[in-house]
Scaffold this active site. Sequence first.
Site, PDB file in Angstrom:
ATOM      1  N   ARG A 181       0.975  -1.372  -0.309  1.00  0.00           N
ATOM      2  CA  ARG A 181      -0.197   0.124   0.150  1.00  0.00           C
ATOM      3  C   ARG A 181       0.625   0.799   0.202  1.00  0.00           C
ATOM      4  NH1 ARG A 181      -1.759   2.199   4.202  1.00  0.00           N
ATOM      5  NH2 ARG A 181      -2.421   0.787   5.499  1.00  0.00           N
ATOM      6  N   TYR A 210     -11.677  17.491 -17.984  1.00  0.00           N
ATOM      7  CA  TYR A 210     -11.997  16.400 -18.073  1.00  0.00           C
ATOM      8  C   TYR A 210     -13.542  16.313 -17.137  1.00  0.00           C
ATOM      9  CZ  TYR A 210     -12.119  11.756 -17.568  1.00  0.00           C
ATOM     10  OH  TYR A 210     -12.608  10.061 -17.264  1.00  0.00           O
ATOM     11  N   ASP A 242      -2.240  18.829 -15.857  1.00  0.00           N
ATOM     12  CA  ASP A 242      -3.404  17.770 -16.454  1.00  0.00           C
ATOM     13  C   ASP A 242      -2.296  17.795 -17.967  1.00  0.00           C
ATOM     14  OD1 ASP A 242      -4.625  15.296 -17.494  1.00  0.00           O
ATOM     15  OD2 ASP A 242      -6.394  15.260 -16.810  1.00  0.00           O
ATOM     16  N   LYS A 274      -4.645   5.849 -20.452  1.00  0.00           N
ATOM     17  CA  LYS A 274      -4.489   6.323 -22.105  1.00  0.00           C
ATOM     18  C   LYS A 274      -3.231   6.563 -22.421  1.00  0.00           C
ATOM     19  CE  LYS A 274      -8.767   7.744 -20.072  1.00  0.00           C
ATOM     20  NZ  LYS A 274      -8.764   9.581 -19.781  1.00  0.00           N
TER      21      LYS A 274
END
Length: 396
Positions: free
Chosen positions: A60, A113, A185, A210
Site C-alpha cells: 500500500r 475532464y 493534467d 490513456k
Amino acid sequence: MSRDRKYAMGTKAVWGGEEGLFEGNATQVPVVHSVSFGFDDMDEWLDVALGNRPGHIYTRNTNPTVSVFEEKVRLLEGGEAATSASSGMGIISNALFALLKPGDRVVSVKDTYGGTNRMFTEFLPRVNVDVTLCDTTDHAAIEAEVAKGCAVLYLETPTNPTIKVLDIERLAKAGKAVGAVVMVDNTFATPVNQNPLALGADLVLHSATKYLGGHADALGGVAVGAAGLIKTIYSYREIVGNVLEPMSAYLLLRGMKTLHLRIERQNANALEIARFLEGHPGVEKVFYPGLTSHPGHEIARRQMRGFGGMLSFVAKGGTYADACRVLSGLKLARRAANLGAVETIAGPPATTSHVECSKEERAAMGIPESLIRYSVGIEDVEDLKADLDRALRQEA
Ligand SMILES: *Cc1c(COP(=O)(O)O)cnc(C)c1O
C-alpha cells in the site's frame, strides 16, 4: 540524478528506471505480487521503515514494480519525484485533497475532464473549498482570478473534448506570483509532446490509462513534481489506500517502452486527418491545435513538440443524431469511452468525457451535441481517412 538529462525521450521511454538487472538477473521488470517485504535484520527493517534506506515494507506504501513505473514517468517528465495511484482520477483527487484544506480557493477552467469538473463543482465545495472556473480561452480572466489569491491553479491542456490550448508558461507565472501550486493534467499531450514542469508548472498529472499505457488494458494515475510536493501527495494516498496494482504498473511500463513511437505516429496521423476533415463537406468544424485555423495554434507551436493524437469534429447537421449516424458508420474505430490507445476510438462527449454532466451543463461548456471525439490510433492513415469518408458520406 545526473543521468536524468543524459538521454533523449525515446531512450528514456525504453530504458528509464530499467537500466539495471532485476531479481535473478531478469532483464524485464518482475511483477512483484507480494503484499509485504520481509527482513531478517531488525535494524535494516527500522531503517527502511523510517525511510533512511531504500526498500519496501508494504505494497500500500511502495512496491518494486510500481516504483519502476513511477521512475520512468519521472524521467520522461523531468521532475524530482513521482507517485502513482489506481487511476487518473485517483491521482487527481488525491493531489487535490492532499494539498487543499477547508477555506482554500482553487482557480481552474470550465473545460477540464468531466471527472475533474465534478471534483470542482461537487466534492471540493462540500469540504468548503471555493472553486472558480474560468472561460478556458480567456487568459486575462484566468490571470485576474488567480491574482485575487488561490492555493491551487489547476490547468489541463489540450482540453477535452474541444482541444483548447492554455499557455502554461504565462499562467504558471501568474500562479507563482500568488504562491499557488500550479497543477497541469498532461494526459492529452503526453511527455513526448509537452513537459509542463519545464514551462513553470509545479505538478504534472497523468491518467496513465490513456497514452502512457497506450493499449487500453490497465488503469493508472501518476504525479510528478518537486520532492516535497510529491511526499505530501504520497503521505495522503498511502493512508487513503489509493494504490496502483503491480500488474497494472507492469502493463503500463510495457506500453511506455513504445510511447515515443506511438506518439510520433499519432501526431502525424492526427494532423493529416484533421486537414482531411477540415476540407470535407460532411464536417462543419474541426478542433485540432495543429491546424492554423485553431485559436490556440500559436501557443501550441510554442509549448508542444507535436500536436497530439486527439481531435474532435462537428458532423454536419448539428444534432446528437447526426453524431450517432457518423459514429455508427465507422468501421475502424472502437465506439468506447477510452482514448489514447493504439486503435482509433471515437465517441460523443455525452457518453465519454462528459458523461458526468447534464445536457445543459455541456451546452454551458460550449460542447456541441453533434461533436465527435476522435482518438487517432497508429493504423495506416489512408485507411482511417477512407473509413471517415465512408461514414460521413453514409455509403455502406
Ligand atoms: C481519462 C482522463 C482522466 C481520468 O483518468 P482515469 O484513469 O480514467 O481515472 C483525467 N484526465 C484526462 C484528461 C483524461 O482523459
